[in-house]
Design a protein around this motif. Structure first.
Motif, mmCIF file in Angstrom:
data_model
loop_
_atom_site.group_PDB
_atom_site.id
_atom_site.type_symbol
_atom_site.label_atom_id
_atom_site.label_comp_id
_atom_site.label_asym_id
_atom_site.label_seq_id
_atom_site.Cartn_x
_atom_site.Cartn_y
_atom_site.Cartn_z
ATOM 1 N N GLN A 35 0.809 -1.216 0.000
ATOM 2 C CA GLN A 35 0.000 0.000 0.000
ATOM 3 C C GLN A 35 0.847 1.273 0.000
ATOM 4 O O GLN A 35 0.506 2.245 -0.671
ATOM 5 C CB GLN A 35 -0.919 -0.010 1.220
ATOM 6 N N THR A 36 1.940 1.286 0.760
ATOM 7 C CA THR A 36 2.693 2.529 0.964
ATOM 8 C C THR A 36 4.069 2.535 0.304
ATOM 9 O O THR A 36 4.694 3.584 0.226
ATOM 10 C CB THR A 36 2.902 2.787 2.472
ATOM 11 N N GLY A 37 4.567 1.378 -0.093
ATOM 12 C CA GLY A 37 5.906 1.286 -0.659
ATOM 13 C C GLY A 37 7.010 1.195 0.385
ATOM 14 O O GLY A 37 8.187 1.111 0.040
ATOM 15 N N ALA A 38 6.653 1.202 1.658
ATOM 16 C CA ALA A 38 7.659 1.097 2.723
ATOM 17 C C ALA A 38 8.210 -0.321 2.774
ATOM 18 O O ALA A 38 7.499 -1.286 2.494
ATOM 19 C CB ALA A 38 7.042 1.463 4.076
ATOM 20 N N ASP A 39 9.480 -0.433 3.121
ATOM 21 C CA ASP A 39 10.077 -1.741 3.380
ATOM 22 C C ASP A 39 9.710 -2.120 4.810
ATOM 23 O O ASP A 39 9.893 -1.317 5.732
ATOM 24 C CB ASP A 39 11.606 -1.678 3.244
ATOM 25 N N ALA A 40 9.200 -3.331 5.003
ATOM 26 C CA ALA A 40 8.734 -3.749 6.326
ATOM 27 C C ALA A 40 9.391 -5.061 6.732
ATOM 28 O O ALA A 40 9.556 -5.959 5.909
ATOM 29 C CB ALA A 40 7.210 -3.920 6.309
ATOM 30 N N ARG A 41 9.780 -5.122 8.010
ATOM 31 C CA ARG A 41 10.369 -6.343 8.563
ATOM 32 C C ARG A 41 9.861 -6.524 9.988
ATOM 33 O O ARG A 41 9.532 -5.566 10.664
ATOM 34 C CB ARG A 41 11.898 -6.240 8.618
ATOM 35 N N LEU A 42 9.840 -7.765 10.433
ATOM 36 C CA LEU A 42 9.513 -8.096 11.814
ATOM 37 C C LEU A 42 10.715 -8.817 12.406
ATOM 38 O O LEU A 42 11.179 -9.816 11.853
ATOM 39 C CB LEU A 42 8.268 -8.985 11.893
ATOM 40 N N LEU A 43 11.224 -8.284 13.505
ATOM 41 C CA LEU A 43 12.408 -8.837 14.158
ATOM 42 C C LEU A 43 12.093 -9.188 15.603
ATOM 43 O O LEU A 43 11.093 -8.733 16.151
ATOM 44 C CB LEU A 43 13.539 -7.797 14.154
ATOM 45 N N HIS A 44 12.982 -9.973 16.214
ATOM 46 C CA HIS A 44 12.930 -10.158 17.661
ATOM 47 C C HIS A 44 14.346 -10.013 18.188
ATOM 48 O O HIS A 44 15.325 -10.164 17.453
ATOM 49 C CB HIS A 44 12.304 -11.503 18.064
ATOM 50 N N ARG A 45 14.441 -9.674 19.462
ATOM 51 C CA ARG A 45 15.770 -9.517 20.059
ATOM 52 C C ARG A 45 16.519 -10.829 19.982
ATOM 53 O O ARG A 45 15.944 -11.903 20.184
ATOM 54 C CB ARG A 45 15.661 -9.092 21.527
#
Length: 99
Positions: A35-45
């Motif tokens: 939708q926005t063109g942003a790069d998205a990631r999900l991380l954990h410590r």
């Protein structure tokens, strides 16, 4: 003058592992990226799998992205207040910091 591309970091601590939340967040991030063109990631410590961080980079319109994020959280059944989500916006340096 063009606005700098911003990065948003959202971090929170879970009380217990949450597979359902993992799937909702990754689906939401894929939608936001499209939708926005942003790069998205999900991380954990690295040393604490219960501390998670959502990363959104390359954002040119922070207000529009914030609205899109709020709407996406609702669509994907994610409570923006639980667990306590901490949002931090960052932009690149225009020049080295002066001491």
């Amino acid at each position: 003058m063009a606005r700098p591309r911003s990065s948003l970091y959202v971090y929170f601590k879970l009380a217990a592992p949450d597979t359902a939340l993992f799937h909702r967040l990754t689906a939401m991030q894929a939608e936001l990226a499209w939708q926005t063109g942003a790069d998205a990631r999900l991380l954990h410590r690295r040393d604490d799998a219960l501390t998670w961080m959502e990363v959104y980079e390359g954002i040119t319109d922070t207000d529009a992205f914030a609205r899109a994020l709020d709407a996406a959280l609702l669509r994907h059944g994610i409570d923006p207040a639980a667990p306590a989500r901490h949002l931090e916006w960052f932009v690149p340096f225009d020049a080295p910091p002066v001491p």
